[in-house]
Every structure is written in C-alpha cells, then in structure tokens.
Design a protein around this motif. Structure first.
Motif, PDB file in Angstrom:
ATOM      1  N   UNK A 157      -4.002 -13.789  -9.135  1.00  0.00           N
ATOM      2  CA  UNK A 157      -4.736 -14.887  -8.501  1.00  0.00           C
ATOM      3  C   UNK A 157      -3.861 -16.113  -8.282  1.00  0.00           C
ATOM      4  N   UNK A 158      -2.770 -16.232  -9.042  1.00  0.00           N
ATOM      5  CA  UNK A 158      -1.914 -17.406  -8.889  1.00  0.00           C
ATOM      6  C   UNK A 158      -1.017 -17.297  -7.668  1.00  0.00           C
ATOM      7  N   UNK A 159      -0.998 -16.126  -7.036  1.00  0.00           N
ATOM      8  CA  UNK A 159      -0.415 -16.019  -5.693  1.00  0.00           C
ATOM      9  C   UNK A 159      -1.513 -16.230  -4.671  1.00  0.00           C
ATOM     10  N   UNK A 160      -2.648 -15.549  -4.866  1.00  0.00           N
ATOM     11  CA  UNK A 160      -3.807 -15.720  -3.981  1.00  0.00           C
ATOM     12  C   UNK A 160      -5.007 -15.072  -4.636  1.00  0.00           C
ATOM     13  N   UNK A 161      -6.118 -15.780  -4.646  1.00  0.00           N
ATOM     14  CA  UNK A 161      -7.346 -15.278  -5.251  1.00  0.00           C
ATOM     15  C   UNK A 161      -8.243 -14.731  -4.158  1.00  0.00           C
ATOM     16  N   UNK A 162      -8.102 -13.435  -3.897  1.00  0.00           N
ATOM     17  CA  UNK A 162      -8.942 -12.765  -2.911  1.00  0.00           C
ATOM     18  C   UNK A 162      -9.404 -11.423  -3.482  1.00  0.00           C
ATOM     19  N   UNK A 163     -10.433 -10.862  -2.888  1.00  0.00           N
ATOM     20  CA  UNK A 163     -10.956  -9.569  -3.321  1.00  0.00           C
ATOM     21  C   UNK A 163      -9.877  -8.498  -3.228  1.00  0.00           C
ATOM     22  N   UNK A 164      -9.167  -8.451  -2.122  1.00  0.00           N
ATOM     23  CA  UNK A 164      -8.177  -7.400  -1.926  1.00  0.00           C
ATOM     24  C   UNK A 164      -6.975  -7.566  -2.847  1.00  0.00           C
ATOM     25  N   UNK A 165      -6.551  -8.800  -3.108  1.00  0.00           N
ATOM     26  CA  UNK A 165      -5.434  -9.015  -4.022  1.00  0.00           C
ATOM     27  C   UNK A 165      -5.785  -8.519  -5.420  1.00  0.00           C
ATOM     28  N   UNK A 166      -7.017  -8.752  -5.852  1.00  0.00           N
ATOM     29  CA  UNK A 166      -7.447  -8.258  -7.161  1.00  0.00           C
ATOM     30  C   UNK A 166      -7.465  -6.733  -7.177  1.00  0.00           C
ATOM     31  N   UNK A 167      -7.872  -6.109  -6.074  1.00  0.00           N
ATOM     32  CA  UNK A 167      -7.863  -4.642  -5.993  1.00  0.00           C
ATOM     33  C   UNK A 167      -6.435  -4.103  -6.052  1.00  0.00           C
ATOM     34  N   UNK A 168      -5.506  -4.792  -5.406  1.00  0.00           N
ATOM     35  CA  UNK A 168      -4.090  -4.416  -5.483  1.00  0.00           C
ATOM     36  C   UNK A 168      -3.611  -4.496  -6.933  1.00  0.00           C
ATOM     37  N   UNK A 169      -3.984  -5.574  -7.634  1.00  0.00           N
ATOM     38  CA  UNK A 169      -3.602  -5.732  -9.040  1.00  0.00           C
ATOM     39  C   UNK A 169      -4.229  -4.644  -9.903  1.00  0.00           C
ATOM     40  N   UNK A 170      -5.448  -4.230  -9.585  1.00  0.00           N
ATOM     41  CA  UNK A 170      -6.131  -3.189 -10.346  1.00  0.00           C
ATOM     42  C   UNK A 170      -5.392  -1.855 -10.226  1.00  0.00           C
ATOM     43  N   UNK A 171      -4.983  -1.506  -9.021  1.00  0.00           N
ATOM     44  CA  UNK A 171      -4.243  -0.245  -8.875  1.00  0.00           C
ATOM     45  C   UNK A 171      -2.888  -0.349  -9.550  1.00  0.00           C
ATOM     46  N   UNK A 172      -2.251  -1.516  -9.439  1.00  0.00           N
ATOM     47  CA  UNK A 172      -0.965  -1.708 -10.108  1.00  0.00           C
ATOM     48  C   UNK A 172      -1.113  -1.523 -11.617  1.00  0.00           C
TER      49      UNK A 172
ATOM     50  N   UNK B 225       0.832  -1.210   0.000  1.00  0.00           N
ATOM     51  CA  UNK B 225       0.000   0.000   0.000  1.00  0.00           C
ATOM     52  C   UNK B 225       0.868   1.263   0.000  1.00  0.00           C
ATOM     53  N   UNK B 226       1.974   1.208   0.723  1.00  0.00           N
ATOM     54  CA  UNK B 226       2.895   2.339   0.758  1.00  0.00           C
ATOM     55  C   UNK B 226       3.497   2.575  -0.629  1.00  0.00           C
ATOM     56  N   UNK B 227       3.895   1.493  -1.297  1.00  0.00           N
ATOM     57  CA  UNK B 227       4.484   1.628  -2.630  1.00  0.00           C
ATOM     58  C   UNK B 227       3.473   2.190  -3.625  1.00  0.00           C
ATOM     59  N   UNK B 228       2.238   1.711  -3.544  1.00  0.00           N
ATOM     60  CA  UNK B 228       1.226   2.180  -4.478  1.00  0.00           C
ATOM     61  C   UNK B 228       0.834   3.627  -4.194  1.00  0.00           C
ATOM     62  N   UNK B 229       0.834   4.025  -2.941  1.00  0.00           N
ATOM     63  CA  UNK B 229       0.540   5.420  -2.607  1.00  0.00           C
ATOM     64  C   UNK B 229       1.555   6.358  -3.238  1.00  0.00           C
ATOM     65  N   UNK B 230       2.817   5.903  -3.333  1.00  0.00           N
ATOM     66  CA  UNK B 230       3.871   6.715  -3.939  1.00  0.00           C
ATOM     67  C   UNK B 230       3.993   6.475  -5.443  1.00  0.00           C
ATOM     68  N   UNK B 231       3.072   5.695  -6.013  1.00  0.00           N
ATOM     69  CA  UNK B 231       2.994   5.584  -7.460  1.00  0.00           C
ATOM     70  C   UNK B 231       3.873   4.551  -8.111  1.00  0.00           C
ATOM     71  N   UNK B 232       4.401   3.586  -7.355  1.00  0.00           N
ATOM     72  CA  UNK B 232       5.267   2.566  -7.945  1.00  0.00           C
ATOM     73  C   UNK B 232       4.438   1.387  -8.449  1.00  0.00           C
ATOM     74  N   UNK B 233       4.894   0.777  -9.543  1.00  0.00           N
ATOM     75  CA  UNK B 233       4.153  -0.326 -10.161  1.00  0.00           C
ATOM     76  C   UNK B 233       5.126  -1.391 -10.655  1.00  0.00           C
ATOM     77  N   UNK B 234       4.557  -2.569 -11.022  1.00  0.00           N
ATOM     78  CA  UNK B 234       5.372  -3.729 -11.381  1.00  0.00           C
ATOM     79  C   UNK B 234       4.776  -4.427 -12.590  1.00  0.00           C
ATOM     80  N   UNK B 235       5.654  -4.971 -13.422  1.00  0.00           N
ATOM     81  CA  UNK B 235       5.196  -5.647 -14.639  1.00  0.00           C
ATOM     82  C   UNK B 235       4.896  -7.123 -14.422  1.00  0.00           C
ATOM     83  N   UNK B 236       5.293  -7.681 -13.277  1.00  0.00           N
ATOM     84  CA  UNK B 236       5.030  -9.100 -13.012  1.00  0.00           C
ATOM     85  C   UNK B 236       4.765  -9.315 -11.535  1.00  0.00           C
ATOM     86  N   UNK B 237       4.077 -10.412 -11.253  1.00  0.00           N
ATOM     87  CA  UNK B 237       3.782 -10.780  -9.868  1.00  0.00           C
ATOM     88  C   UNK B 237       5.056 -11.051  -9.095  1.00  0.00           C
TER      89      UNK B 237
END
Length: 515
Positions: free
Chosen positions: A471-486, A176-188
């Motif tokens: 989802x291949x790390x974990x299929x949860x609502x919050x993990x998908x939301x993390x992926x969406x912001x990423x 959450x800290x990384x995403x707040x500062x605008x950092x993103x990743x191309x792979x899980x």
C-alpha cells in the motif's frame, strides 16, 4: 481329396513371465506402503489475518499453491470484504468502499470469471470541478465537446499525461508474467525494481507533482484536474508519491466496471472456493512457540491468539499472512518472542469519511443559479476550495437493471459524499435542499503518503508475510491482490526451499531462456 491337419499345441509361457509375480510383489507392496518409505510432503497449516480482498485472495492463492491438503484459517472480526463494503439506504445496497475496477486489473478479472460473477459497466457520470465559488470545468454529454473544452483550456496536457500513465502501466503489467512463472519477492523495492528498474523505485521517493512537471504539465492542469483526482481517490493532494499518483490517474479513465450485486461478493466467493475455516474473531497477538518432532528436531511454530466476544482462543500455524494494516491507529496486533522485532511505525493512515445521503442537492451551493441547467452528477474539488467535501457523486444501487440510467441531480437520489472529517448538520443543510435518509461510515482507508516512503518488507519474520506493505506504493484493490499472490508464492518457495524463485534479477532474460 485334401486332408487338412490341425495340430493343437499347448502354448508355453515365456521364461521371463515366470518371474512376473515375484517382480510384482514388491511393486504392490511399495505402492501400498510407499508413505512408510517416503512420507508425504508436509502441508503447513496457515493463518490469514483479515478477510478483505487481500486476505481472501491470499487464501485463494495459498490453496492454489499448496493444494487441498493444507489447512487455512482466516480471521476476521468484522464483515467479510474489507474495502469492498456496502450500506443500506431505503432498502437498497450501495457501495461505500472500492466502487470501480479497471479493465486491466487481471487478478480481479480472473476472480470474477472463476466465481461466475457478472461484470457491470459503471454508469458514466458528468464531471465538474469546483474551486470553492463555481465550476471551472464541466463535462458535456458529447465526447467531442469534452475534447474541445479540454484542449481549449489545458492545451495537450491531457494527452501528455495519458501517454505518461500508459507507459508506466505497460511496464508494470510484467508483474503478471513473473507471477505466472512463479517468481516472488521479499520486499516492495525488489518487486518494483524488477518490474520497472530504478525508475519505478524512485517513483515512491518523489511526488506526482514533480513527476508531471518534468513532462511539461501546466500548473493550471495540475490545480484543476490532477489535484481533484488525488483528493477524490486518496483524500490528499499532489504531494503524494508518483507511483500512487499514477494509479490514481488510472481511476479517472472510462471503461471502469463493477460487480453486479456488490464487489464484496468477490471476497465471499474466494473464501468459499478456497474452503477455508473462517474464524470470527479479532487477532490480538502472534507469538513463537517451539514444537518438538518425533525425530527429535525442534521447529518454530506461530501461536495466533484471538478474542471472539468475551471468549479467547489460540491456534498454532507454520505460516501466517497478515492482510490488515499494522500501523498506528489501525491495528493493535502485537508480536512477541520473535527472534527479530517487527516494526510497524512506518507511517500513519488517512481517515476517510463516506456519507451516503438520499436527497436533493442544492445547486446554488456550487454557484448554479438555474437548477434546471444543473446536470452534473459527479463533483470533485480543488485544493483551496472553501468547501469541506473532497468529492460527491450520484450513486446507483449494487443491483440494477441493464437499462439503468443515473437520475438527474435535481431529483431525489443517493449521493456519496467524501470528506476527511464527519460532516456537521450545518454543512449537510447547506449541501442538500432536502434529505430523507443518511448513513455515515468512517475508516482509516489508506496511507498518508509523504515521499520518500518508508516501506515495511513483505517478509516480517521467518514465515510471517505482510501484504499491506504494498500500500505504500499504491493502495488499490489490484495492488493488494498482486501482494497476495506474491505472499503465497513466497511462502511456498521458502517452505520447500525453492530459493531460485525468490528475488531473482534479470527476469526478462531468464524467462526468454525458460521459454
């Protein structure tokens, strides 16, 4: 006699003010026609495929990043909500998908706050573990009694496991800290590595069974507590990867909550607030097309083809976010004319069958001879249980009074029964003494985990982004939301060539310098 003399002097303008009109003219011209000199930064039209929590949160974050000027189309052939789904029994709506939300799901909590929705504490059930013949563990109404029973049967395994889960959760919260500062990743793998180092990456390569054995968890606790939780959440056993196993154990905690009126209100609210154009159609293919510009440059755009009933259509986009699984048996979207092929055969999805039954449970089926003493309202099963069900629990409607109490299991109430395959009439007759209504829902709910996992990237093509890789790390609502912001951050940075915000190492040190 005093005579005062007042001299009226006409004020003279300062020499510099004579130039002011001449100086202002070019400024006025520039402010009025500045777009002729410096055209406004282009805002790329974007498509989001899927309107579940992934698609709706991706649309929200896209709007957040690109601003009001960007056009966002969201494609959905079914109901908005995805895994946030409800079914009607006797005039009341009940959750059949993702039922509970963890208090540390920060993106989801922010959605609920922003949309003005109301959190409602999830009613506490009395849990029992069924081994195929009887309950090997039953919860009490008294917290201290439960602690004594757990320690008596399993020693300090419950405390050891809780400390292990919380240590990993604390480290994952850095995302959450990384995403707040605008950092993103191309792979899980890059995301997990930056959040938790090689240890987090390795969690997708070995099982939760191996991970918990390393910290000294007993086989009895594994069989009677950990395995039933895995079956409840993912319909699988302790051979699933350690990361998804860790998130599954989080779902067994207390203080879980839900949205009053139904969790699917989150998805509908996010789409509305993001001002998207919702297209009720099924996407069939994504193709690349060359598009010439006025300056002679040729750029690549994506043609999204879809069907809406008997009709077909297509639209052109600069950015495409795929928020639906692309795996075999789940999606039939094809990708054509791409410079590099997109592979989606990383694995299979696990079928989940949810059966809502309004009726009276048969206590004797679970080895109880005295129905009057049967107080269990949530049942999980062990791996070698002779029953065909994975779990069952009493369910309350999505809208209920503040003083709502779960009805006793011996009364007529609504049960949510989970299984891998549809339940036959004979099985239902054995489970329930009487039934007045029933609804069955089948879906391919989550990956069939088999570590080491083969994980697709977030970046499928130049400007095609894939949420469900997470989802291949974990299929949860919050993990998908993390992926969406990423995905929203990644698409924004790649569009404006802000490469210093993508796949950066040592982010903790970088953030200390920035702050």
């Amino acid at each position: 006699m005093v005579v005062s003399l007042v001299l009226k002097v006409k004020p003279q303008p300062h020499p510099a003010t004579k130039l002011r009109p001449q100086l202002l003219k070019p400024l006025v011209f520039f402010s009025k026609y500045r777009y002729l000199c410096f055209p406004p930064t282009p805002r790329p039209p974007s498509a989001v495929i899927g309107a579940g929590i992934g698609g709706s949160s991706a649309a929200h974050f896209l709007r957040q990043q690109f601003g009001e000027g960007v056009k966002i189309d969201v494609y959905e052939s079914k109901a908005v909500g995805g895994h946030f789904a409800t079914a009607n029994i006797s005039g009341q709506e009940y959750e059949i998908g993702a039922t509970t939300i963890h208090p540390l799901n920060l993106h989801t909590k922010e959605f609920v706050r922003m949309l003005g929705l109301k959190e409602r504490k999830h009613p506490d059930n009395l849990l029992a573990v069924y081994d195929g013949e009887e309950f090997v563990f039953e919860e009490s109404d008294w917290f201290i009694v439960n602690i004594i029973k757990l320690i008596w049967r399993y020693g300090f395994d419950i405390l050891r496991m809780k400390m292990w889960v919380e240590s990993y959760l604390h480290r994952f919260m850095k995302v959450y800290q990384y995403q707040t500062h605008g950092y993103s990743f191309t792979s899980l793998e890059k995301l997990l590595h930056e959040v938790g180092g090689d240890e987090f990456v390795q969690m997708t390569k070995h099982s939760i069974d191996e991970a918990l054995q390393q910290i000294g968890i007993s086989q009895r606790f594994m069989n009677e507590m950990v395995t039933p939780i895995m079956r409840l959440n993912y319909g699988q056993s302790v051979n699933i990867n350690a990361f998804v196993g860790m998130t599954s154990l989080l779902a067994a905690e207390s203080d879980l909550w839900t949205v009053d009126g139904g969790n699917k209100l989150i998805c509908a609210g996010l789409l509305y607030s993001a001002k998207v154009n919702l297209i009720k159609g099924k996407v069939t293919s994504v193709n690349t097309k060359k598009r010439p510009l006025r300056n002679g440059e040729v750029i690549t755009a994506y043609e999204v083809n879809y069907t809406a009933g008997p009709d077909t259509g297509y639209n052109m986009y600069d950015i495409v976010i795929v928020a639906t699984p692309l795996h075999q048996g789940v999606s039939k979207i094809t990708f054509q004319d791409l410079s590099q092929p997109i592979r989606t055969d990383c694995g299979q999805y696990q079928q989940k069958v949810v059966t809502l039954v309004e009726g009276r449970l048969n206590a004797s089926y679970f080895g109880h001879r005295g129905p009057g003493r049967f107080r269990t309202t949530a049942i999980v099963t062990m791996e070698h249980s002779s029953t065909s069900i994975l779990a069952a629990n009493v369910l309350g409607p999505v809208t209920m009074a503040a003083d709502y109490q779960i009805p006793p299991p011996t009364a007529t109430c609504v049960w949510k029964v989970l299984s891998r395959e549809p339940l036959a009439e004979q099985q239902l007759s054995r489970l329930f003494v009487s039934r007045s209504a029933m609804r069955e829902t089948r879906w391919m709910a989550y990956p069939r985990y088999s570590p080491p996992e083969k994980v697709p990237p977030f970046l499928l093509h130049d400007r095609i982004y894939y949420l469900n890789a997470i989802e291949w790390a974990a299929s949860t609502v919050e993990m998908i939301a993390v992926a969406a912001k990423n995905a929203a951050l990644l698409s924004y940075h790649r569009w404006f060539q802000q490469l210093d915000r993508i796949d950066q190492d040592y982010l903790q040190q970088r953030l200390k310098v920035e702050l």
